[in-house]
Each structure stands twice: as structure tokens, then as C-alpha cells.
Write an enzyme that holds these catalytic residues in place. Structure first.
Site, mmCIF file in Angstrom:
data_model
loop_
_atom_site.group_PDB
_atom_site.id
_atom_site.type_symbol
_atom_site.label_atom_id
_atom_site.label_comp_id
_atom_site.label_asym_id
_atom_site.label_seq_id
_atom_site.Cartn_x
_atom_site.Cartn_y
_atom_site.Cartn_z
ATOM 1 C CD GLU A 89 14.978 13.692 -19.121
ATOM 2 O OE1 GLU A 89 14.403 14.664 -19.606
ATOM 3 O OE2 GLU A 89 15.075 12.582 -19.699
ATOM 4 C CG ASP A 99 16.358 19.979 -18.044
ATOM 5 O OD1 ASP A 99 17.529 19.801 -18.449
ATOM 6 O OD2 ASP A 99 15.435 19.180 -18.258
#
Length: 977
Positions: A68, A247
Site C-alpha cells: 500500500e 488494492d
């Protein structure tokens, strides 16, 4: 409230004068992030999760990092490149990402997925059920359900020459704080680790940090850490294993889409983004490749092809394989659970649409991503509550064990609705950040489609419907310069002091609070959506509602939220020609929130004081270990140690619980530890389970959070204020770089790297290294073949780039000497070669081969001989070793032949022969891996750098003509020196 302190660290590049306050603030935050004194980056240049170290959330230590964080770094540099026209920092960030968190051989010879070539796509993995509690682990590798077939492996190997996954592993121990070390690349301090492995209830407080490259040095003797998670009939094998978070990789693609849209044009890195998106498709697949929906009755069916794909971004994909001499195996899994917050419609758009510009090279990738784009938009439409917030997600494996769906469960393409997919401690869809992350991307897509004139397609209609409803809900609970009134449990109150428990257009009571900002933190869910039957049949979800709670000041979530407001507002103008009334409200709120947030800049970043009520769990005993399990942690301690308590039988396990410090004793040396201990001793009430004198308070500078708010200033400036795109005055291009000259037969081929803002390139040639150089051609491409040359003459070249402003300086000089080049022989046999020899100047060399039969007839290996040409670098007796061969090491022999006279790159060749026991190669078959090792009897060093058959760049198997092959004494493959 913090006083504003401006960092003195400045951007080194000359930038245009700021067109707005927001642009200036973006660049100031960029400076603060890059200032070495602020501590955001490690000595290896890796962004830490946070500047502070005593922190426990997804990473359990501040100087960990995540995929991330890397994805946000790419996004930061994309917008910095837009404002400065300097894209070098974007490329530097990608290089660092590829070096430290994408586990591939990045050119240093270190194989970080060393046995992936053994992966069998017809049998991807062995089934083990997920469990409801960590106490129920290890889970038996039972194989109860046969896995389906992996339909992507063959086309990825065909496209890229390898099936080594080009994705980030999600968690990195940046400073090797755990102490495990990087087993497969000891040159790196940063170490691949993992934590969550034991089901939906395992929180960070219950996880056991362990190495992702587990040779059983740590953990339980002869078992490593594997036996904590899975149970086998045999002793666990040494292995490597990685997990990507979908993600994060999708956010990288999203950021590269914007970089390309805003002027970045280096195909080398754009192609890497396409490749990352190609492999990202594995997250679209059920964990064990079961057919989607087939387990609704508790009886899953193995998938065959794309029927195991749900076309959503699931929580992860994982892959791994063996270590050591017997490690000739590999596996891969997808994930059955899809969360709304992980979807990325911008990445899907970029990877599927021509306008997106990042379509991958694999044959079915574009269609997969086109399907995924629509499927994700349907997913959000299906999950939108009455109020407008987005509910959790769906699963193809109820309880993670393919149990039958409970009666009455709503479904989406035959997947079962879940309000909190993947994890429950805390529930995964309660955090408002999950709303802001996913919906911000919907807002981006709405803006993109409207800007392209696509305002009638079903995709546009879904994006518009979702974002309008969501914005209309969220603005009712978000405030600048005033504070919402809440009760002691965090519920918003109306003017009559009544709790607001959902509903449309609530009237939240507020009090004046100049300089403050407040957005929601938590959500409570009730009901479920209607079963999905296509967009044309969709009706509002009257039975799905949300209660909005706990106003907070998370700067990172604020950044995502402001970007959602901004893109939505800009999208209304792109669609309608002017802002809608809700669009005006959105960008006015965005502006007010950004102005208020700047007052919280403490010179290191934008942050607020956080009360961490959950930090009592630092002192509880809740990390489960099965009875009899004892091992060594990387910090030198024995785990679980001797301070454990018995586990709770009601949770289904038989073992003990250890505490946070029992596992990680080094945390007690943290500079903030004593403050936490003192606060716990004086404020925590074990009877009421409350902090009587307030919870401990911390100020955190999370890297992702600072990037999120920094990019919010940039996007507001760009989209609402009409911010500029770099230097105001156009400039001449820079000199071309990475220029190469390759000699051929009466030809020299030149290549170079694309130069930003260049319109054309001029090729200049000389027969003298210092010139003068004469222009011989111009081209708009990135290569040129000069055929006006004579063999055996050396030619020197420089390249310049031009545009309407002017001409760049000369590139560095390159040279080549064209010659009459012999042509390599090709036939029905070919040789694949690689090396894992990272030191060309040591006392051994270690080529590895595979022989492949591409013909229609079987070939006896005893009729085959393979040659490897090299320089001995000091005459000595030599020894041949066949370290490993699929056909059997005893069936491999080698002889050394001295060349007289020597040739360029060789004074010896090794001839490899096969015994009758090696068998035959059937049509289409491979010999499998053959690992060879050569040394001199006095163990003196070789110098392989000039060896004819050595190629340090071939770290994955690929065709190599400089390892000639002979059948019955006749050259049938390759090229002799």
C-alpha cells in the site's frame, strides 16, 4: 491544534510559480515527505509505514512497510511529475519497488521465486479449510476438494517467458527488526515477512510474524513456522511464499494511468504497469479455482477455464514453492472473498480500454479487464445502501470452507453477500476509509467517462448513480470549521439531541469550531442488498441500511474523501457543461476541508492526536499456540515462552496464549514504550475494561496518509483551480539516454530511451570516437537501423532530441563494428538456459539448462550433446558436477575440450552427454532442469564476464543460441563461437 511549521527542505527542480494555494501546499507536503530529517524513508530508500515505531494496526511495527505504501509513493511521484515535468522520481520509485518488494530477480542474479517454473497449472494447490478462530489452526491440508485448473499460467509464460508473478508482496520488515534476514537476497536489509494466516477472526493482536522465506532456521525445529498454519502428514518442507494485496497493485496501475494521461511517456515503465495488471488477474479467481457459485449448496465443483473467475478484485493472491535440493514444486491460490473497498474501476478501465492506454500483452487480458470493469460497477450498485454508503462484499466460499449458504442469503453472480468480508476484528467494512478508498475511484471513473463524452453507456450510468448517492450521503456527516454534536458512544445527534440512526438527509447538530475538520470514522450495518439480477432489473436496496458514527480526523481518509468530492464535482462539469448543485457543494466542502487541514501541519506532515483505546491489547495474552509447539523467534527469544496462559476451549483449540511482548520482546526498547506502560498502569481498569484517565495518545505520521492528503491538494488544484502542468515556458528536450549500438552484418542498429517532449531524434555518425559527427537521419521512433556501413569498420554515434523549442545536447557516444555474422542453426531441438551465478569472479560456474523437443519425433537423449564455451582463466585440472537433473544426475556426464586455437570468449568448452537411463524426449517434451557446476581442482577463480556462453541477464529460462546442441554429432541448435 498544531501551529504551522514550514520545512526548509526544497524541491531541487525548477518549478513553475504556483497557480494556487493548493499547488503550493502539495509541493510543501512533497518536500516534507522527502526531507531526510523527517524520517519517512529507510537507508535503502524504502518508505516506512510510519515515522513512529510504536504502532499496531495492519503492520505491527511502524518501520514495517506495505505494498500500500509503495502504491501511494507511485501516486505521489506521478503528480509531482505533472507539476514539475520531472518524471525521474517516478522511475526511481518504481525501481525501488521492483528491487525491494516485488520478489523477482531485478538484475542482481538473486532468484526470489526460485522454483516457480515447477508450478503445475492443472493442480495449483492443495485444499485446506479456513477456520473461524486462530485457535483452530493449523488447518489440515486435506485435499478434500480437488482444485480447478489455472487458465492464466500458459498465456503469461508465453507472453513474458516466465510465470514468476510480477506483483508486490504485501508486507516488508524494512530494517529487519524481526531479525529473520532476507534468505534469498542477503544483499538487502529489507526482509519479506507475513502475519495474518489464521482466518477471519485473527487480528494484528493475535498474529505471529514469520518469514516468507522459511528454511526452518527459525520457528519450530525441523518445521519452521509452517506447522502453525497448516497440518501435513509429512514434515513441512522448506519453502518460500508470498501474498499480494490486490488494492495496492491496482493503485499502482491507477497512478500510472494518471501519469500517462498527464504527460508521462516512457514505455519501459508503462509496460511494467501493464505487466503488473496482467498478473493482477489472479485476484479475480476463487481461492482453489472452484466454479463461481458452485458451492452454494456446499458442494463446490472444480473450475476449468474462466468459470472460476468472479472478475472482482479479491483480498489477495498467494504463491510459493520449495527451497533447497528437493524444492522442485510450486503452488498458487486466488481468494474467494471480494471487498468493496478493494475494487479499482480506474485500473480496470486503464487495462481494458484503448483510451486507458495500459492494455496488457496477454491474449485474454483486455477482455478480462473489460468484463471486470462492468462487474465492479455492478458490485457497487448492488451494495449501495438506502442512505448511499457501500456495504461489504461477497464470497464464493462460505466460512472459507465452501459451506452451504445460509437460507435467504442475497447473491451477486451466485456469490453470497457478507457485511464484513475477510476479517472481523474489527469488522472490515466499519471503517469509513474503506468507503473513501473505493468510492474515490468511482468518482475518478465518472470524471474520465464524462470527459471522454461517454455519458450514455451503462458503465457511465452505474458510476454516476453510485457516486451521486454516495456524495449526497457523505456530505451530511462531514464538516469544516464546525464540530458535529455526538453522544458518548459516538452517535451523531440532531438538534433535539436524538441519535441519528440512518435515513436520508439527516440534520446533524453542530457547534462552531474554526479551523477544525470532521469526517465519519465508523459505520454500523443492518440488512442485506437485493439479489442481483443485472443493472436493468436493479431496484433500490430498501432492506440495506447504515448508521454513521464517530466523527474523526484521519488525514489520510480525509485525502481520499476530498479527492472523491473533487473528481465528482469536476465530473458534473464535464458531463453537464457546468457544475451541478451537488457538484458545487462537493467542491466547496473540499476546499473548506483542505483549508482546515492545513492548520494541522506540524512541519513533518498533517496529523492529529489519536487516542488509541485498543492499546490495552499490548498487555493481553491472546496469541494462540497449539499445545507442544515451541520455536525460535527472529529476535532471539523462544516462543511462546514461559509466561503463557491456557487457551479458551470454547474457541476450539488446545494450546496456550502468549502476549505481544512475549512474541516481540524488542518492542519494550521502543522510546514510547514506557509512556504506554505508565498509562496502562495508571489508567486501564481491568474490571470495567475502560481507560479511567483517558486512553494513551499518539501522533502518527503514516506515509500513505500523508500522500493521500498531499495528492488531494494537487487534484483540487488541477481539477477545480485549473492548475498548471509543469514549466510555464516550453523547453528544449534533454539528451537521449540508454543509447545502445548493436552490430550486425553490414548494419548497426541503434536504440534509445524516449525523451519527454521530444518530437524527433537525429542520428549522427563518425568513424572517430571524438568526431566530428555528421547527421545521417532523423526519426520519430526509438530505434534506427544504419545500413550504410561497411563490415569490419568501427562506427561511432550520438543521438539528439528535438522539438519546436530547440535541440538537446548530444547523447553519450556509442560504437559498433558490423561484421559478417554467422547464422544460428535452428531445428526440432532447442536449449533453454539460465544462470543463478551472481558472482562471475568466484571459483565455480553454474549454468542450468533445459532441452526441449519441438519436433514430431521422439529423440533419445543418449544421441544428444550440449556444449558450453568459456575461458579457463588459468590452466588447471577441472571437475564436473551434475548437482541436479530431472532425468537423474547419474545420467549426466561432462568432458572438457581445449580449443586450439582459442576463439573470442572461449579457450575450452564443456560437452555434456546423457546416458541411456536419461530416456527419450517425446514431441513437445522437456528434459526438465539440469543444474551443472564446474570448478578447478585448486579452486582458483574463473572470470565469466567474457565467456562466450555466459549471460548474467538470463536469470529465467530462455532460448540461448550460444549453448549449441548436437544430435548424432550434427549441430541442430545454436551457434558455435
Amino acid at each position: 491544534m498544531f501551529a504551522l511549521v514550514t520545512s526548509t527542505y526544497t524541491v531541487s527542480n525548477d518549478t513553475a510559480s504556483a497557480a494556487s494555494v493548493e499547488q503550493t501546499r502539495f509541493l510543501q507536503l512533497y518536500n516534507q515527505l522527502k526531507d531526510p530529517a523527517n524520517g519517512y524513508y529507510s537507508p535503502e530508500g524504502i518508505p516506512y509505514h510510519s515515522v513512529e515505531t510504536l504502532i499496531s494496526e495492519a503492520p505491527d511495527y511502524g518501520h514495517m512497510t506495505t505494498s500500500e505504501a509503495y502504491s501511494y509513493w507511485i501516486w505521489l511521484e506521478a503528480l509531482y511529475g505533472y507539476y514539475t515535468n520531472d518524471w525521474s522520481s517516478l522511475e526511481d520509485a518504481w525501481d525501488n519497488m521492483e528491487k525491494y518488494i516485488i520478489p523477482i530477480n531485478e538484475g542482481d542474479g538473486k532468484e526470489e521465486q526460485p522454483t516457480m517454473s515447477y508450478y503445475n497449472p492443472n493442480s495449483p494447490a492443495t485444499y485446506a479449510a479456513e477456520k473461524s478462530q486462530p485457535d483452530q489452526y493449523p488447518s489440515l491440508l486435506s485435499g478434500q476438494y480437488a482444485t480447478g485448473k489455472d487458465p492464466l499460467d500458459a498465456e503469461l509464460k508465453q507472453t513474458y517467458g516466465t510465470n514468476q508473478t510480477y506483483q508486490m508482496h504485501w508486507l516488508l520488515d524494512v530494517d529487519n527488526w524481526y531479525g529473520y534476514g532476507n534468505l534469498l537476497n542477503s544483499n538487502h536489509t529489507a526482509t519479506y515477512v507475513n502475519t495474518f494466516q489464521r482466518g477471519e477472526q485473527e487480528s494484528v493482536w493475535e498474529a505471529i510474524p514469520h518469514p516468507s522465506q522459511d528454511d526452518k532456521t527459525f520457528g519450530k525445529a525441523n518445521e519452521g513456522f509452517m506447522s502453525l498454519f497448516t497440518k501435513e502428514t509429512n514434515t513441512p518442507a522448506a519453502q518460500w511464499r508470498y501474498t499480494s494485496a490486490s488494492d495496492a497493485d491496482a493503485r499502482v496501475v491507477q497512478a500510472m494511468y494518471w501519469a500517462k494521461s498527464l504527460g508521462y511517456d516512457n514505455d519501459v515503465y508503462l509496460n511494467k504497469a501493464e505487466k503488473m495488471g496482467d498478473y493482477l488477474r489472479y485476484t479475480m479467481y476463487d481461492k482453489y479455482f472452484q466454479q463461481i457459485g458452485s458451492a452454494a449448496d456446499g458442494s463446490p465443483s472444480a473450475g476449468n477455464g474462466k468459470n472460476a473467475s468472479h472478475y472482482l478484485l479479491s483480498w489477495y493472491t498467494s504463491w510459493g514453492g520449495g527451497l533447497g535440493q528437493t524444492g522442485n514444486w510450486a503452488w498458487r491460490i486466488g481468494a474467494s472473498h471480494a471487498h468493496q473497498g478493494y475494487q479499482n474501476v480506474v485500473a480496470a478501465y486503464a487495462l481494458s480500454e484503448q483510451e486507458g492506454g495500459l492494455i496488457p500483452s496477454s491474449p485474454t487480458a483486455q477482455q478480462d479487464w473489460e468484463t471486470s470493469l462492468t462487474r465492479q460497477l455492478e458490485f457497487y450498485t448492488w451494495l449501495q445502501s438506502t442512505e448511499g454508503a457501500i456495504a461489504g462484499g461477497a464470497t464464493n466460499s462460505w466460512d472459507g470452507a465452501y459451506n452451504a449458504y445460509p437460507a435467504g442469503t442475497s447473491t451477486f453472480y451466485d456469490m453470497a453477500y457478507q457485511d464484513a468480508p475477510v476479517y472481523h476484528d474489527p469488522p472490515s467494512n466499519n471503517w469509513f476509509g474503506m468507503q473513501a478508498w473505493g468510492i474515490e475511484r468511482i468518482a475518478e471513473l465518472y470524471y474520465i467517462l464524462a470527459s471522454n463524452g461517454d455519458t450514455s453507456s451503462e458503465n457511465f450510468q452505474m458510476a454516476k448513480q453510485v457516486i451521486e448517492n454516495w456524495i449526497d450521503w457523505s456530505v451530511d456527516y462531514s464538516f469544516a470549521n464546525e464540530r458535529p454534536v455526538t453522544d458518548s458512544d459516538g452517535y451523531y445527534l440532531d438538534s433535539q439531541q436524538n441519535r441519528i440512526l440512518g435515513g436520508i438527509n439527516p440534520q446533524v447538530a453542530t457547534v462552531s469550531a474554526p479551523g477544525e475538520y470532521w469526517i465519519p470514522s465508523n459505520l454500523e450495518w443492518d440488512g442485506q442488498p437485493n439479489t442481483w439480477n443485472g443493472y436493468s432489473n436493479a431496484t433500490p436496496n430498501a432492506g440495506l441500511t447504515v448508521v454513521t458514527r464517530n466523527p474523526g480526523q484521519d488525514a489520510g481518509v480525509l485525502g481520499s474523501y476530498v479527492k472523491a468530492l473533487t473528481f465528482f464535482s469536476a465530473g458534473t462539469k464535464a458531463e453537464l457543461g457546468n457544475y451541478s448543485s451537488l457538484g458545487v457543494e462537493a467542491h466547496q466542502l473540499a476546499k473548506s476541508l483542505l483549508d482546515a487541514a492545513w492548520g494541522y501541519n506540524d512541519g513533518v506532515g498533517i496529523t492529529t492526536i489519536e487516542a488509541r483505546a485498543d492499546y490495552n491489547r499490548y498487555f493481553t495474552k491472546e496469541v494462540f499456540f497449539p499445545i507442544g509447539w515451541s520455536g525460535t523467534f527472529g529476535q532471539g527469544n523462544t516462543i511462546p515462552g514461559n509466561q503463557t496462559i491456557p487457551s479458551d476451549p470454547a474457541k476450539g483449540g488446545n494450546g496456550v496464549y502468549a502476549g505481544y511482548t512475549d512474541i516481540r520482546p524488542n518492542i519494550t526498547s521502543d522510546p514510547d514504550w514506557q509512556y504506554l506502560v505508565d498509562k496502562y498502569n495508571t489508567s486501564w481498569n481491568p474490571q470495567t475494561k475502560q481507560w479511567d484517565d483517558g486512553a494513551p495518545e499518539f501522533t502518527y505520521h503514516r506515509f500513505w496518509s500523508q500522500v493521500d492528503i498531499a495528492t488531494a491538494y494537487a487534484e483540487y488544484d488541477r481539477l477545480i483551480q485549473g492548475g498548471n502542468s509543469g514549466p510555464v515556458t516550453p523547453v528544449a528536450p534533454l539528451a537521449p539516454t540508454n543509447v545502445t549500438a548493436t552490430a550486425g552484418d553490414a548494419e548497426v542498429t541503434l536504440t534509445w530511451k524516449k525523451v519527454t517532449s521530444a518530437d524527433q531524434y537525429a542520428i549522427h555518425r563518425s568513424t572517430n570516437a571524438v568526431g566530428p559527427f555528421t547527421q545521417i537521419a532523423t526519426t520519430s521512433s526509438l530505434s534506427y537501423a544504419d545500413s550504410a556501413v561497411t563490415n569490419n569498420t568501427t562506427y561511432y554515434y550520438v543521438i539528439t532530441a528535438t522539438n519546436t523549442v530547440g535541440t538537446s545536447p548530444n547523447s553519450l557516444v556509442v560504437s559498433a563494428t558490423p561484421t559478417d555474422v554467422p547464422v544460428a542453426v535452428t531445428g526440432d531441438l532447442k536449449v533453454l538456459y539460465r544462470t543463478n551465478d551472481t558472482n562471475p569472479n568466484d571459483n565455480q560456474f553454474r549454468p542450468q539448462f533445459q532441452i526441449v523437443n519441438t519436433g514430431t519425433q521422439s529423440v533419445a537423449l543418449s544421441d544428444v550433446k550440449l556444449r558450453y564455451y568459456y575461458t579457463i582463466d588459468g590452466e588447471q585440472t577441472q571437475q564436473f558436477n551434475a548437482d541436479y537433473a530431472v532425468v537423474g544426475s547419474s545420467n549426466i556426464s561432462g568432458s572438457f575440450v581445449k580449443l586450439n586455437p582459442a576463439v573470442s570468449g572461449a579457450d575450452y568448452y564443456l560437452e555434456i552427454s546423457f546416458g541411456s537411463g536419461a530416456g527419450s524426449l517425446a514431441p513437445g517434451a522437456s528434459s526438465g532442469e539440469i543444474q551443472i557446476r564446474i570448478n578447478k581442482t585448486d579452486w582458483s577463480n574463473f572470470n565469466e564476464t567474457n565467456d562466450y556462453s555466459y549471460d548474467a541477464t538470463k536469470t529465467s529460462y530462455s532460448e540461448w543460441e550460444r549453448t549449441p546442441l548436437y544430435l548424432g554429432g550434427t549441430l541442430v541448435w545454436g551457434l558455435q563461437p
